[in-house]
Design an enzyme around this catalytic site. Structure first.
Site, PDB file in Angstrom:
ATOM      1  N   HIS A  97      62.136  85.247  33.565  1.00 55.17           N
ATOM      2  CA  HIS A  97      62.506  84.150  32.666  1.00 55.17           C
ATOM      3  C   HIS A  97      61.461  83.976  31.567  1.00 55.17           C
ATOM      4  CE1 HIS A  97      64.021  80.148  31.452  1.00 55.17           C
ATOM      5  NE2 HIS A  97      62.737  79.851  31.322  1.00 55.17           N
ATOM      6  N   GLU A  98      60.179  83.960  31.940  1.00 53.00           N
ATOM      7  CA  GLU A  98      59.126  83.794  30.939  1.00 53.00           C
ATOM      8  C   GLU A  98      59.069  84.982  29.985  1.00 53.00           C
ATOM      9  OE1 GLU A  98      57.972  80.982  30.532  1.00 53.00           O
ATOM     10  OE2 GLU A  98      58.666  80.154  32.423  1.00 53.00           O
ATOM     11  N   HIS A 101      61.432  84.598  27.181  1.00 46.51           N
ATOM     12  CA  HIS A 101      60.939  83.878  26.003  1.00 46.51           C
ATOM     13  C   HIS A 101      60.179  84.821  25.070  1.00 46.51           C
ATOM     14  CE1 HIS A 101      62.297  80.013  27.288  1.00 46.51           C
ATOM     15  NE2 HIS A 101      61.511  79.959  28.352  1.00 46.51           N
TER      16      HIS A 101
END
Length: 226
Positions: A97-98, A101
């Protein structure tokens, strides 16, 4: 009107507590389940970044639990120490998920740029908006109350823009985890549950802010009628 918005704030607050509890319970459950490939969050983050040509983006541990984030200024994916070193399904979900980004940043994802532009106003609004509104209440100055509402609304707008950013990062993460075969089908279900629970915390934060704004507006309208 004021009492109705007050009840709404209580209801949203209770819902937020439930979502936080669900997130903690879900994260704890899948943190205990090691993925079949034995890869840590740091290893998966590095592999995804390298696969997308982001060799310059670093992966670093950061103290705390669920303190994971991507720093667009320093170009660093920071994973909480448990997720950095853990081979759990939850760790891989959060790490991916990170990295999502970081991929948004690299591709110039529009909502991420808008959120970055709103950040200064959101910080000012969340810090000073409630205090200015309270000052307006104390001095019966509806003008100050109105300024406080608009300042706090900037923070709510930031939270609104955050939703597509977070959901997109999660969608990217799940697609990559599946495409690169980091998790099997059962483990993918766990990763999806963790990211869904995390995403709902952002929805709850926005709901809290909107309920607060409605409450402020109701108070100001009552003050004007008196």
């Amino acid at each position: 009107m004021v009492s109705a918005t007050y009840l709404l704030m209580i209801a949203v607050f209770i819902a937020t507590l439930f979502i936080q509890f669900w997130l903690q319970r879900t994260y704890a459950r899948y943190s205990r389940e090691a993925n079949s490939r034995g890869l840590t969050g740091a290893q998966v983050a590095r592999a995804i970044l390298d696969a997308h040509g982001l060799h310059h983006v670093r992966v670093e541990p950061v103290p705390g639990a669920l303190t994971d984030h991507y720093d667009p200024m320093q170009k660093v994916v920071r994973l909480s120490e448990p997720n950095f070193a853990s081979p759990s399904s939850a760790a891989l979900a959060v790490a991916a998920h990170e990295v999502g980004h970081a991929l948004q940043d690299a591709k110039g994802y529009a909502w991420l740029r808008v959120r970055a532009q709103l950040l200064p106003a959101a910080n000012i609004g969340s810090m000073f908006g409630p205090w200015i509104f309270l000052a307006g209440m104390l001095f019966s100055a509806t003008g100050l109350m109105n300024i406080g509402i608009w300042l706090f609304a900037a923070a709510a707008l930031f939270q609104f823009v955050t939703l597509p950013v977070e959901f997109d990062a999660s969608n990217r993460a799940l697609a990559i985890l599946k495409r690169m075969n980091f998790l099997d089908n059962r483990e993918m279900d766990g990763a999806r549950t963790v990211l869904t629970a995390a995403a709902l915390t952002y929805v709850a934060a926005l709901a809290n802010s909107l309920a607060t704004i409605l409450h402020y507006v109701a108070i100001m309208q009552t003050a004007r009628e008196e």
